[in-house]
Structures are given as structure tokens and as C-alpha cells.
Design an enzyme around this catalytic site. Structure first.
Site: not given
Lengths: 334, 334, 334, 334
Positions: C153-155
């Protein structure tokens, strides 16, 4: 490989230009330069433009001696102030360099123009006469032969690309001057600090009404009068121009479409819209000028969008380079 | 009617302050002043802040002689640089004016603080000792008696309003320092031109890590160590602070809510969220500090939002004025 | 040349992915697909993402039959909703395709995780067990052998890249959980219409306090508890994470720097800052994760920035592709 | 005290209207209403518009029965969709209420107009004929007598305020149609979710070329043809219109200035610029329409700016209310 020097690499257009040339397979960036007085001299380009960290970490060298700097250089890009380009371009030219000037110093014929709109006396009538105006889609034959290419201003590029096919095909009723409403991102004002371009002050606003220097640049190259109203927009980059014209009686939307397609179907950096008109986001970060239009009765609205730093500056300069040296026109641009 | 002088009216907080005082039924704006050297001297306030055109068209007068300027003035607001406030506040005080200082010059006791964080030697230990810190919700009794009110900084206001009820009720486990992550709009940097705050350069970024001067202001007034990390956000105004704390074992969300309600239920400019946490937009343009929180196990996240120019500056100054002179606390603010 | 199918090309990450693969010299985009029910089926990708006009004008085909769609395909990218990836990835895998899944469907081991955080029962424990987590800088050996790569995921990408070197070198005092404050651009919420992400509603705001599904993804892969507080920021793309940690007694800034350099000096898509910390603009539109830090006493603040759609999604997927098939790691990314 | 009902308070203009009326000394907000089907029915206004928390915490009641809702109500504001206003205004009027309608349902005479531009058959020719168009600076005598005031659209207000003095004084050469280029903030599109107005999609773009319904509204009330080109701008609120006209031969800048001053010197909500032209920021959050202009030869560029939600909607509605009931024209607006 061509050795190239980029003067004024510290600015927004200069940094974009450097990024393009850095990935160009036929170009060798010999040095990046800024004016000798610049506070940025000695810094890395990537200190000013951190997005380039690890990509272009070259230092910004002070340009002390043009003759010295020109040694071994094939191609010079000037992303400098008008007065600076005016002063140093002739020296680079005398040293045999091919010069792509992104300033206004050699864009329009006639010393009156510089006196009136740029506030200085042009000292290089000879080079001004020889300069080729680098509106790439329309000047490619001349660009191939030129030693000095005056890359057009950001506003004039979009305005001319939208209007020139219509004028050439004599579709416009010029009793009514085309009205060019243009909105530019703040990067068009350059990188130096000013209250006008500070974050909290920027807000959509017209400026330079009836007296912006790009109006005569547009008119001179199109050969018609226009009303040009620039606006500062609250976004960092991009230009959108909404151009309202009167068509000659009987001219149809099909005629307009045909004119555009004839002009640009083989031009890779102009994208025509068969329906609708471009939004700014379509071109930001890209080297294109996008054009769409609508017709009702004798009224035409053409909309042109480009990234002011790219097709309006750095990308068009590289496009001119590619044309000048016979590289593919979009080399390193797409 | 109290006669008031606003020094530094040209800045963002100064303009907001002027707008508030202009509609205050008990205040008479006698003059607006800027420093004698300011390029803005002689201009109308509404030339710099065109939203005030037709509302406050007073000129910005150069402040040449403080004693002269103080004549007939009851109340002075200083929206000036720290050093300027430091220099001129004592003169206005000596003339009998009540002074509301929006700078940092009298906010923290101890000359070491000014040497270390503000880079100057504080010359007015007497006035520093007498100054009342204008955190309005917590200092109203002292404000009523004060001649010099040091209005808190923008970041410290939100941080203290969020933390003080928890500290007072001894809910926090202070072995773990509260982590205050704060994002401020660009107006917090003031109105002068700088590359850092120019439109094209602004982008979310932490700054002043471990050494911003608001960290010791917060710590000194709360009496605890904190980690304070300010960020520049890409919006003109507002501050949002996300504060992560360790609760003492056994402390519940209900305890936290009770502490906040006890502290603020009768305070009109603090708005508590019973569920959820504030967004920046809830407070921009408004005089409130909004507070919400969430608890999981021993971890607490409190979120405080305010307009940095209002509850973080001008509105709190007017709130202090209202308290000082017995006007309704929210007079002219809501 | 590898034949590739991109499912979910209509979204923001899908469009970026398509642009990367379109210019990848070893990839042949066989088709772009969207779910059979999508209102976008039948449109050109460039109608939804006009910046791609003239670059990628392929149609978005409805994905009706996975087995059919898998024929002749070597590589599949899934830029789809978690549930969709969960359902269709096994079919593509069964057909022998190598699958790069940008959703959360195969990122964390354990069906409890999916029940609790994604709200569905995971049906493919076998593939979940075989899936390799594509945190490219840390998993390259496993990626080379994998058939199913779960792109992080991005985070979590930024958080893990910043924390993993410190954990591996045992520099952190984990009695105090790292506090990860993260701000993401709105594109992280995807392209579908919602009041929450409408232009006038977006404003800096924390969300998902203590219960965002990326918190357990981060914790599971780092092996430590963390406090993760995501915020919606008022910008279209990019993530900036400010991570506050406690160091073990005696750990110095030099130790931290050494850990980062050892981890990333040979990793082309992580850029370390020797001084200062990154701003969001440094990474927007670029495939990098930039990391900087500051230390004071036992406190560390690490700052990581990335483009959520690139290093946080599409670029990392292509980086994994490059590693998987032995292409240069940054092929088509820089 | 007048009892008032606000229907459609949940929208952006409705919320602004509610805030104005909440602080109006002669108005008593009896209820806020939304359509019976609305998902917002039952919520507090301040849940949707958190800036109003603690200021207006009234619930949004479903409007089930108009006759019932009208009981005891003196004044109704309709901030509703055109069709809804069309349907319910007559019922409120029949009950004796004075109605201020912010929709387009009663703005232009002639059922053809509604068929062509609004797509419905107007059923209330009687009320349409009696409706007074609430362009406050020009219709005050009629407003004083009216029971139904059709508050003008956001674009038409600025366009008419800028053009009407010139037309009345016969300064324009109408062989050339005025070209109105207008840029509006996104709030003009209302509060409902749509991809078009989602944060990542908004970007400066013309729309509705030659067919926006505000063009005939402008033309009908000015009595001249115009070319009206609206644009969506990347900001939440405000409208800026750049209007290019041909002057009659011999007309000077002084003539233009005189026309504006004669029209507006005694009008408190129109601010004239003696030099320069307005920027958007000058009017955002304020009830004014600001007008400036420049002349060169026979060409005139007039620039008008307003907040689309205020002078373009809520503030003008309250201005009409004040005129209608003999309150000071700017009561509760400044």
C-alpha cells in the site's frame, strides 16, 4: 554527441530544459551556468529543484567569461532574462555555437519593439535579422538552417498555434479582432521572490491589460491585430487560452476542423480535439499544445492549452533542437 | 469608546485585527501604523488588502515617534516583528497605553529564551515579568488586570488548548513526550516576499525540526517537554495539530472528554467534538479553536484546529481586549 | 516481449501504470480491462485521462471471462478493488500468468486480518501463503521467484522504507511506539465520485484514527506496533510521513545515517537526504521515496515522501516487474 | 421580527444564507428544510457545514407538506433546484409568504426559455409574470413591491452589473457582441458528488460553450446578444469575468468611468476601481461585486468579480430582503 551549455538552468524553464537534455541520447550537458552575480552560483541544480536529486546533480557555474564558456560547446540554451540573452547570445554565436534563446530578445523584428515593450535599445540588429522564430510546427524549414533560434513566448505559442491555421485559410472576419483570454500558472513569472507571486497573494486576476509584451509578439507573427488579456491563475503551471473570433459569413465548423487537421495532422506535439475542448490538466507536465473549438453561427471559440514551461518554453526549445539537427521531432520529449 | 492604534496593520494578522476592531462598537481606530522604513507607509490598507476596500480605507502611517503616536491612545495593538515589539512596547506602556502584543517579545519568562530562540538580548526584564500571557481561556483573571498582554503564538495556542486540560487533570503519562505534529498555512510566514513562500515553491514540508521557537513556548507554559514538529502546508491559512500522547494506565476516553468539557464548556471560542475530529475548513475564517480526540488503549490522539491568523493571532487579541475591558468575550468576533 | 494485461486501468494508479508499461521496451500491452459492470467499459483510456491522448489511446475492455482474458498473457497487473483482486487473481495465476496485484488482497498473512480490516473472508489461503510482498528494496530475492507479487500500500511503503533500517539495526527503543503522521493526496481515495473527495469539501483532516487498515499492514511487516494517523491533504497526489521515534540510549545521528546508507546506497529509487528533509514536491510525478531525518537526544524524526500513485503504487509495481524478469530496476521509471 | 423558512439550507448557498439570516436582527429562522427525500434530512446543518458548529445547530427538516410548512412563515428562501422551486414557490406564495427564490425557475419571461434551457414546461405563467428579477442595484423599486423575487444567477449578476451602465448610456458598439469570459469556483456546481467536481479532476476548463443557460438570462435582461463562455476554475469559490467590448467611436475611458460612477456611487455592494481591476481574492467571502476596466482605442475590457455564493446568490438574496422590507441595504452583510 553534441556538447551543450545551459545558461539560466536555475529557473523553472531552465530546470525542465536540463531534465529533457539530460535524457537526450545525442546531447552531452557540458555545464550548467547562471549569471556570475547569482546567489545560486555554486549550488547544485538539485538543491534548487529537489525533484532532480539523483537525476541531475550538476553544479550551477557562474558565467564569468562567455568566450571561455563557449569553448568546445556545440549548442547553447539561454533560459535567461531578455537583457542577458541580448548581451550574451552574440558572443556565443560568434564562437560558432548554435543558440536556442528562450527569452524575448530575438523574437520580433524591429528595434522599436524592444524600445517600447522591453525598455532597452536592441544592439544586435544583424543577429535579430538572422534569428529564426522557433514556432516549431510552422518554421521547421527555417529552423533547420538557423544558427539562432528565438523560441516563442509561452502565451504566443498557444495563441499562434490556435489562430494560424484559421488565418492562413482566410476563415476569419478580421473586422473584429480576435479576443484572446489567457490564464497562466504562476511559474510563468519566474522563480525570484516577489509579493505578487507569494502563495497568499496569488488569486485569479487579469494583468497587463492592453500592454503585455506578448500581444505585439502575437500580432507581429500572425500579421493581424488581436486583443490579448493575460491572467494570473492560482496554479503553478499551464496556460489555457480561450480565443473568441468572428468567422467570415458562410464558414462552417467543418471548415475550421479541416484547417486544423491540415495544419497539424502530421505534427506530433499538437493534439486536436474532435469534440470538446481541452482542460489544463490534459497538458500539465507534457510537451503538447491541445486545441479544441466550438462554432455557433459566425462565432468561433477556440481553446488552446499547453504547459507554459514545456510547449511554452523548454519542450519547444528541444523540439527546435531536434528539428535543427535532424533528430526525431519528439526525441526525449514523450 | 477606546481610542486604538494598530501598529503593523499591513501584515496578514494586522489586517484581520483591523477588520475586527473596525466593527467593534467600543473601539475607535485612531490610526494604522507601519514602521517608518516600510515601503507600505502612505498606502491605504485597502491597497494591500483589497478585500477591505470600502470597509477600512485608512492610510498606513509611518511610526516615527512613539511618544507622539501614543498621545490620546488608550489601547495599542502590536502586530509587529518581535524585535520591533520589544523596542516600542515599553514606550507605549510608559505612556499609559494598554498594549496587546501579537509578537513573541513578551511571551516567555527568562532572557535566556530570547537569546537562544530569538537571537536578541531582552532589555526589558521588568515588562517581561509583568506581561500576562494571553491564552484567553486560561488567563482571564490575570488579563483583566494586565497592562501588557502577550498574545500567544499561533502554534502554541492550539497545542496548549488541546493539552492543558489533560495535564491539569494529570491524565498523561509524561514518560513519553507528547508528539505535536502541526501543519500551518503559508500566511503564518508573513507577507514579505521570499522564495520559500512563493506560490510555485510551497509544498507540504516539515521545518524547524527540534528547534522551532514555539516548542519552548509551549513547553514553558505547559510545564512539560514536548516534541513539536511544524510543517508548511499548501494552503493560505489555518493550523491543524495532531497530538499523540500516552495516557496513564486506566485513563479512559470518558476521562479525557470530561477534562475537555470541564475546561471549555463555558468557553465560547473553543468548540469540542463529541465524535470525530476537526478538519481545517471548519475553522478557516473563524475565531474558534476546534478540538476532537480518539483513544485506543493507553494512546490518545487529540486534534486541534484553528485559523492561525484568528484564534492564533487577531481573534485571540480581540478576545483578550474584550476580557480586559469587560466587553462580551466574543464581541465582534462571531 | 511480454504480453501484459492491465485490469483496472481506468483508475489513477492504473493510468500511471499503463503509461509506464506503454514505454517499457520489453512489455506489450495486449489489452486494458475494467470490470464488466463499469460505466467506463468501452471508453478509451484517454477519454478518462486526457493527458494520455495520443500516447495511449487503447479502449477499456470489459473483463467478462478471466480464463479467456488470460490467454496468451504473460503478465497481469491488477489495479482493482481488494475484493476484485481477491476473486480474479487466482484464475490468472491458474492460467500461468505472473500477477502483480496493487490491491490489499494478498498483502498480509492470516485470514483474521481480512475479516477484521477488509470485511471479507479470504478464500485463497494457498495463494495468500505464496504471495510475495513487493516492498522492492527489501524483497528482491523473493520477488525474482514469485508468481504473485502483492505490491504494498501507499502509506506502508513510505513507512516501512523509513523504519525498516532502524529496526533491523535495533536502533529503536520500542517501549515507545513509533508515531507515524501521514498526509496523503486525494488521489489515494480513488477516482469514484464522493462528497468526501469533492473539490469544495477537501481540507486537511485526520481520518481512520487507530483503525486504518494500513496500520496492521505496517505492523505486520515491520514486526512492531506503531501508531499510524493518516490525513487527507488538499493536494491531488503525494504522501508525506513524519515519523517520531525513541532511540535506544546512546544511539546517535551517525548511527541512523549509517543504517540508512547501508540499506539504500545501492537502491536507485530511495533517495537519502544528508541534510534536511524532503518536501512533497520533491517526489510528485517521480518514482522515488525520499528520506531525511533529524535527531535530538533520544528522539528521532524521520520524514519520508513519495508519490502515492508511483512509488506507492504503479512505479513500485513496475520496479517489481523489472526485478522479477531481470530488467534494469529502474527501466521505464526514470 | 419576520419568521423565515429556508428550504435547501444544506447546499453551499443555503448554508451561507442561513449564516446571514442567523445574525439578522429582524429575522427569526423558524426552520431549515430540505427535500423529503434528501439523505441529509434529520442531520444538523452544522454536521454538513462544520464551520457553523455552535453558530447554527438547527436540524434540516424534511419538507413534506408545503402548506403546513408555510404556516406562520412570513418569508421563504428557496435555495433549491430549479424544478423544486418551480413546484413549491407557488404554494408558499398562495399561503401569503414573500418568496426569495435563488433558483432559475422564475428569472426569465417566456416558457420557451424554460423548455429550451431548463428542460421543463413552466406551469406557472402567472407567477412568472409577476416575479421581479432581483438584480438589486437596478430593481429596488420593483423589489419593494414584489411577493416573488427571482434572485439572479451567479454569472449573470456580475455580467449585468458590469455591462448595464454601458448599455444604458449607449456607449457600446453592438455590432460586435460583448465577449464574456467567466471563471467560476467549483462551489457553483453545488454540493452533490460527481467525478467532474472531484478534487483530482478539477482543472481550469471552459464548458457549456455557446449553450450555457446563463447566456440567455444575461441577454434577456440586458436586451443585447452576448458571447458567454464559462470556465470551471480550480478554486472553491468566486467568479471573475473578463468582458471585452467594442465602444462606439469617440467614447472615452472617462465616459465609461462616468457611467459606472453614476450607476453605483450610491450602491454599497458594488465597489468601483479607479485604477486597476479586481482580483478574485478581493471578493471571496464578501458580499461585493468589484468592477474595474481598461480602455484602448475603441476597445474596452471590463472586469467584474464577486463571490458566486454571496453577491452571486446568498448575499444578493439578503440584499433583496433588506430592500423589500425597508431594512438598511447591507444589514447583516458587512
Amino acid at each position: 554527441m553534441l556538447n551543450t551549455l545551459i545558461v539560466g538552468a536555475s529557473g523553472y524553464a531552465g530546470a525542465e530544459l536540463t531534465a529533457y537534455l539530460n535524457r537526450h541520447p545525442h546531447m552531452n550537458i557540458t555545464a550548467l551556468a547562471v549569471s556570475a552575480q547569482s546567489a545560486d552560483a555554486g549550488k547544485l541544480l538539485s538543491e534548487l529543484h529537489p525533484q532532480l536529486k539523483g537525476i541531475v546533480d550538476l553544479p550551477l557555474q557562474p558565467l564569468v567569461n562567455v568566450a571561455e564558456a563557449a569553448k568546445g560547446i556545440d549548442v547553447v540554451f539561454l533560459a535567461t532574462a531578455h537583457e542577458v540573452s541580448h548581451d550574451i547570445a552574440p558572443e556565443f554565436l560568434a564562437a560558432g555555437c548554435v543558440v536556442f534563446d528562450l527569452s524575448g530578445a530575438f523574437r520580433v523584428q524591429g528595434s522599436d519593439f524592444y524600445r517600447q515593450y522591453y525598455g532597452f535599445e536592441h544592439q544586435h540588429a544583424d543577429w535579430l535579422a538572422k534569428a529564426v522564430y522557433g514556432l516549431a510546427e510552422w518554421q521547421s524549414e527555417k529552423i533547420k538552417e538557423a544558427q539562432l533560434i528565438a523560441v516563442p513566448g509561452c502565451y504566443p505559442t498557444a495563441a499562434q498555434l490556435a489562430l494560424k491555421p484559421l488565418i492562413d485559410k482566410q476563415l476569419l472576419n478580421l473586422d473584429q479582432w480576435p479576443v484572446i483570454n489567457a490564464v497562466s500558472g504562476v511559474s510563468g513569472a519566474g522563480r525570484k521572490a516577489s509579493v505578487t507571486t507569494s502563495f497568499c497573494e496569488v488569486s485569479l486576476q487579469p494583468y497587463g491589460l492592453f500592454n503585455h509584451r506578448h500581444q505585439p509578439e502575437i500580432s507581429a507573427h500572425l500579421g493581424i491585430p488581436v486583443i490579448f488579456t493575460p491572467h494570473l491563475g492560482s496554479f503553478p503551471r499551464g496556460i489555457l487560452e480561450t480565443i473568441t473570433c468572428r468567422l467570415k459569413t458562410g464558414v462552417t465548423a467543418q471548415d475550421v476542423a479541416a484547417a486544423y487537421h491540415e495544419a497539424y495532422d502530421d505534427k506530433p506535439l499538437v493534439r486536436l480535439y474532435d469534440k470538446g475542448v481541452p482542460a489544463l490538466k490534459s497538458v500539465v507536465g507534457l510537451p503538447f499544445c491541445d486545441i479544441g473549438f466550438a462554432v455557433q453561427g459566425e462565432h468561433l471559440i477556440a481553446v488552446a492549452a499547453e504547459d507554459n514551461l514545456l510547449k511554452g518554453a523548454a519542450a519547444q526549445a528541444v523540439q527546435c533542437l531536434n528539428i535543427r539537427f535532424g533528430f526525431p521531432e519528439t526525441q526525449s520529449l514523450i
